[in-house]
Design a protein around this motif. Structure first.
Motif, PDB file in Angstrom:
ATOM      1  N   ARG A  97      -8.668 -17.130  -1.120  1.00  0.00           N
ATOM      2  CA  ARG A  97      -7.807 -17.045   0.065  1.00  0.00           C
ATOM      3  C   ARG A  97      -6.526 -16.307  -0.272  1.00  0.00           C
ATOM      4  O   ARG A  97      -5.872 -16.573  -1.274  1.00  0.00           O
ATOM      5  CB  ARG A  97      -7.481 -18.444   0.604  1.00  0.00           C
ATOM      6  CG  ARG A  97      -6.794 -18.377   1.962  1.00  0.00           C
ATOM      7  CD  ARG A  97      -6.852 -19.698   2.702  1.00  0.00           C
ATOM      8  NE  ARG A  97      -6.410 -19.516   4.076  1.00  0.00           N
ATOM      9  CZ  ARG A  97      -7.189 -19.157   5.082  1.00  0.00           C
ATOM     10  NH1 ARG A  97      -8.464 -18.941   4.855  1.00  0.00           N
ATOM     11  NH2 ARG A  97      -6.705 -19.007   6.298  1.00  0.00           N
ATOM     12  N   LEU A  98      -6.185 -15.341   0.591  1.00  0.00           N
ATOM     13  CA  LEU A  98      -4.899 -14.660   0.550  1.00  0.00           C
ATOM     14  C   LEU A  98      -4.474 -14.490   2.006  1.00  0.00           C
ATOM     15  O   LEU A  98      -4.598 -13.410   2.585  1.00  0.00           O
ATOM     16  CB  LEU A  98      -5.007 -13.303  -0.160  1.00  0.00           C
ATOM     17  CG  LEU A  98      -3.709 -12.482  -0.255  1.00  0.00           C
ATOM     18  CD1 LEU A  98      -2.646 -13.252  -1.013  1.00  0.00           C
ATOM     19  CD2 LEU A  98      -3.973 -11.138  -0.898  1.00  0.00           C
ATOM     20  N   ASP A  99      -4.034 -15.586   2.614  1.00  0.00           N
ATOM     21  CA  ASP A  99      -3.758 -15.682   4.046  1.00  0.00           C
ATOM     22  C   ASP A  99      -5.040 -15.646   4.870  1.00  0.00           C
ATOM     23  O   ASP A  99      -5.114 -16.249   5.927  1.00  0.00           O
ATOM     24  CB  ASP A  99      -2.809 -14.576   4.519  1.00  0.00           C
ATOM     25  CG  ASP A  99      -1.413 -14.746   3.946  1.00  0.00           C
ATOM     26  OD1 ASP A  99      -1.062 -15.883   3.581  1.00  0.00           O
ATOM     27  OD2 ASP A  99      -0.675 -13.750   3.851  1.00  0.00           O
ATOM     28  N   VAL A 100      -6.042 -14.902   4.424  1.00  0.00           N
ATOM     29  CA  VAL A 100      -7.334 -14.851   5.113  1.00  0.00           C
ATOM     30  C   VAL A 100      -8.424 -15.205   4.101  1.00  0.00           C
ATOM     31  O   VAL A 100      -8.223 -15.090   2.890  1.00  0.00           O
ATOM     32  CB  VAL A 100      -7.604 -13.451   5.713  1.00  0.00           C
ATOM     33  CG1 VAL A 100      -6.533 -13.086   6.714  1.00  0.00           C
ATOM     34  CG2 VAL A 100      -7.695 -12.404   4.617  1.00  0.00           C
TER      35      VAL A 100
ATOM     36  N   GLU B 148      -3.197  -5.610  10.594  1.00  0.00           N
ATOM     37  CA  GLU B 148      -3.542  -6.787   9.797  1.00  0.00           C
ATOM     38  C   GLU B 148      -4.286  -6.380   8.526  1.00  0.00           C
ATOM     39  O   GLU B 148      -4.017  -6.916   7.445  1.00  0.00           O
ATOM     40  CB  GLU B 148      -4.407  -7.740  10.624  1.00  0.00           C
ATOM     41  CG  GLU B 148      -3.671  -8.426  11.761  1.00  0.00           C
ATOM     42  CD  GLU B 148      -4.567  -9.337  12.573  1.00  0.00           C
ATOM     43  OE1 GLU B 148      -4.068  -9.914  13.561  1.00  0.00           O
ATOM     44  OE2 GLU B 148      -5.759  -9.474  12.233  1.00  0.00           O
TER      45      GLU B 148
ATOM     46  N   CYS C 121      -1.852  -4.753   6.034  1.00  0.00           N
ATOM     47  CA  CYS C 121      -0.953  -5.754   5.435  1.00  0.00           C
ATOM     48  C   CYS C 121      -1.675  -6.521   4.331  1.00  0.00           C
ATOM     49  O   CYS C 121      -1.079  -6.817   3.280  1.00  0.00           O
ATOM     50  CB  CYS C 121      -0.445  -6.716   6.505  1.00  0.00           C
ATOM     51  SG  CYS C 121       0.803  -6.009   7.599  1.00  0.00           S
ATOM     52  N   PHE C 122      -2.931  -6.836   4.555  1.00  0.00           N
ATOM     53  CA  PHE C 122      -3.710  -7.536   3.521  1.00  0.00           C
ATOM     54  C   PHE C 122      -3.830  -6.678   2.268  1.00  0.00           C
ATOM     55  O   PHE C 122      -3.622  -7.167   1.145  1.00  0.00           O
ATOM     56  CB  PHE C 122      -5.102  -7.875   4.053  1.00  0.00           C
ATOM     57  CG  PHE C 122      -6.032  -8.416   2.991  1.00  0.00           C
ATOM     58  CD1 PHE C 122      -5.999  -9.756   2.649  1.00  0.00           C
ATOM     59  CD2 PHE C 122      -6.917  -7.575   2.318  1.00  0.00           C
ATOM     60  CE1 PHE C 122      -6.844 -10.258   1.654  1.00  0.00           C
ATOM     61  CE2 PHE C 122      -7.758  -8.063   1.330  1.00  0.00           C
ATOM     62  CZ  PHE C 122      -7.729  -9.403   0.996  1.00  0.00           C
TER      63      PHE C 122
ATOM     64  N   GLN D 221      -0.540  -6.550   0.346  1.00  0.00           N
ATOM     65  CA  GLN D 221      -0.289  -7.799  -0.394  1.00  0.00           C
ATOM     66  C   GLN D 221      -1.197  -7.918  -1.606  1.00  0.00           C
ATOM     67  O   GLN D 221      -0.757  -8.308  -2.695  1.00  0.00           O
ATOM     68  CB  GLN D 221      -0.514  -9.003   0.536  1.00  0.00           C
ATOM     69  CG  GLN D 221       0.701  -9.427   1.320  1.00  0.00           C
ATOM     70  CD  GLN D 221       0.760 -10.943   1.466  1.00  0.00           C
ATOM     71  OE1 GLN D 221       1.000 -11.655   0.497  1.00  0.00           O
ATOM     72  NE2 GLN D 221       0.554 -11.412   2.676  1.00  0.00           N
TER      73      GLN D 221
ATOM     74  N   GLN E   8       6.029 -12.409  -2.980  1.00  0.00           N
ATOM     75  CA  GLN E   8       5.733 -13.749  -2.480  1.00  0.00           C
ATOM     76  C   GLN E   8       6.993 -14.619  -2.494  1.00  0.00           C
ATOM     77  O   GLN E   8       7.205 -15.444  -1.599  1.00  0.00           O
ATOM     78  CB  GLN E   8       4.637 -14.397  -3.319  1.00  0.00           C
ATOM     79  CG  GLN E   8       3.267 -13.734  -3.167  1.00  0.00           C
ATOM     80  CD  GLN E   8       2.242 -14.325  -4.104  1.00  0.00           C
ATOM     81  OE1 GLN E   8       2.442 -14.370  -5.321  1.00  0.00           O
ATOM     82  NE2 GLN E   8       1.129 -14.776  -3.560  1.00  0.00           N
TER      83      GLN E   8
ATOM     84  N   ASP F  39       9.150  -9.402   4.763  1.00  0.00           N
ATOM     85  CA  ASP F  39       8.153  -8.637   4.049  1.00  0.00           C
ATOM     86  C   ASP F  39       8.813  -7.920   2.886  1.00  0.00           C
ATOM     87  O   ASP F  39       9.991  -7.545   2.952  1.00  0.00           O
ATOM     88  CB  ASP F  39       7.503  -7.603   4.970  1.00  0.00           C
ATOM     89  CG  ASP F  39       6.645  -8.254   6.023  1.00  0.00           C
ATOM     90  OD1 ASP F  39       6.106  -9.334   5.732  1.00  0.00           O
ATOM     91  OD2 ASP F  39       6.524  -7.700   7.128  1.00  0.00           O
TER      92      ASP F  39
END
Length: 488
Positions: A120-123, A169, A172-173, A176, A305, A314
């Motif tokens: 998991r990394l936000d999603v 989205e 952004c993933f 990150q 982070q 961000d």
């Protein structure tokens, strides 16, 4: 997230809102190793063509794969960083397909038993799988040239669930993910050198059902990823809105980021998957897990982070700006440790923007190059937060520091007598000096002239050398006017 772009016909808006983009990503991450996954050939991004190729990379008969232990350790480190489940064993498989830059006719990958799952990394991240890269085919002057330098370079493929609903989205993933992998020294993260390449699976869903998806291959920059996904969403909508049918296919991109057809996937491709016979199952030792977990814990959260956790923003993408932000935040934290009072996050972020504005107006480099400025910046904010100086004095102090005109902020404030004036007696003295020069202003202000009131307020601020705040000056003037009305 329902589609809401501006299209050619406003009448079609209701139709567009029936569709939802569904996007999944496969990110191919090049591991930061010195040698390849199954051969001792070095990994060199800028080597001359076909100069770092081992016999195994060329599929020379009789050569055998030898697993690079460092690749396994980096993949495990990556699994910890992305909060994955790590099974006790994994397995390599052969995936057969025929390209000129794949001399063996198959890729060694992990189809059924990957090294990590359920991250998991936000999603949600479905799986991490170790695999070898192919070579590179270049087309020029009617000829096709093959460079096998990349053949066998170690990759971890990161497969996400199809949870993204927009190109933003998805990008952004990837941003990150790149920052995290660089922080934990898993990958060097240089997109222009192919260290991260993305395949995007895009479809338009309706009524909770996914549509026919297309796969966009080899997206090697964040901008290209964003452009290609948006183009493909628009292209599929154009087909569906005219009653057409989206074809399940693999697509590439042209120079403008528009997707172009490469090959049909309507008929399921038979990759003739089989267990790699020349490699045993990969058993994950407890010591490996402990060592890689320790390496992740020792490095702590990635800087971006920390910024998100501490400041809710961000991360800056520019490396110099990132270092400047961290230097300012570091000085602020040191000051906070020595004081019960802390500078508010809002004040910190607002004055960072003021520093940028000053640099632009003064034609000074931004972010500031001076190593002393982050400390001067935080000293100024602490004085402001404790109401010891005014905002105008703070801005003037920051301007002087950016010009290199001061060293110690508190000494500068003391020497120039710029401490905040809030005592009524001191403000009264300043006001009396103003009336000596222009006493008519008070009469006009008493008569309700708003401009005269503003001129008096500004005169108090200027006469005090900006050591009186706007609120204090206005409060004082209202008090004076009310007292005169009462006495009248």
């Amino acid at each position: 997230m329902i589609l809401r772009w501006a299209h050619r016909s406003a009448n079609s808006l209701e139709f567009k809102q029936l569709f939802t983009p569904v996007i999944g990503l496969e990110v191919h991450v090049q591991l930061a190793t010195k040698t390849k996954l199954f051969s001792p050939a070095p990994v060199q991004d800028d080597a001359p063509p076909n100069s770092v190729v081992h016999a195994f990379d060329m599929a020379t008969p009789g050569t055998m794969p030898r697993l690079n232990r460092q690749c396994v350790m980096l993949a495990l480190r990556m699994a910890h960083a992305l909060r994955c489940e790590i099974p006790p064993w994994s397995r390599f498989d052969r995936k057969h397909y025929f390209y000129a830059d794949m001399p063996a006719g198959y890729q060694i990958t992990q189809a059924d038993h990957p090294i990590a799952t359920n991250g998991r990394l936000d999603v949600p991240i479905e799986r991490l799988q170790l695999e070898q890269d192919s070579g590179k085919t270049m087309h020029q002057d009617g000829s096709s040239l093959v460079d096998l330098n990349r053949a066998g370079v170690p990759l971890v493929e990161v497969v996400t669930a199809p949870v993204f609903r927009s190109a933003l989205e998805a990008t952004c993933f990837v941003r990150q993910l790149r920052l995290i992998l660089m922080h934990y020294q898993v990958s060097r993260g240089q997109l222009h050198k192919g260290h991260l390449r993305v395949d995007a699976n895009v479809s338009l869903g309706k009524d909770g059902e996914n549509g026919v998806r297309t796969e966009i291959k080899n997206l090697n920059s964040v901008r290209l990823l964003h452009t290609a996904i948006n183009y493909e969403i628009d292209r599929q909508y154009g087909i569906l809105s005219t009653g057409g049918r989206v074809v399940n296919e693999t697509r590439g991109t042209d120079a403008q980021g528009r997707t172009v057809a490469m090959r049909d996937k309507e008929e399921e491709t038979d990759y003739r998957m089989m267990v790699e016979p020349n490699l045993p199952d990969l058993r994950i030792h407890d010591r490996w897990l402990a060592d890689t977990r320790h390496s992740v814990d020792a490095l702590g959260l990635a800087p971006h982070q920390k910024r998100i956790a501490d400041f809710g923003i961000d991360p800056p993408e520019d490396e110099q700006l990132s270092h400047f932000f961290d230097a300012c935040a570091g000085n602020l934290n040191k000051s906070a440790e020595q004081s019960v009072d802390k500078v508010s996050i809002k004040l910190f972020l607002n004055y960072l923007q003021d520093v940028k504005n000053i640099c632009q107006r003064e034609e000074l480099p931004y972010p500031p190059r001076s190593t002393a400025f982050p400390g001067q910046f935080c000293s100024t904010l602490l004085l402001l937060e404790h109401d010891r100086i005014t905002r105008l004095v703070a801005l003037a102090t920051l301007r002087a520091a950016l010009r290199g005109e001061i060293d110690d902020v508190e000494k500068h404030i003391t020497d120039e007598k710029l401490w905040r004036i809030s005592e009524l007696g001191e403000i009264q003295t300043i006001f009396d000096d103003i009336l000596v020069v222009d006493g008519a202003l008070l009469a006009k202000a008493r008569g309700g002239n708003a401009k005269a009131f503003t001129r008096l307020r500004n005169a108090i601020i200027d006469r005090s050398r900006r050591c009186v705040t706007v609120d204090d000056a206005e409060s004082f003037l209202r008090r004076v006017l009310n007292e005169q009305e009462s006495s009248a």
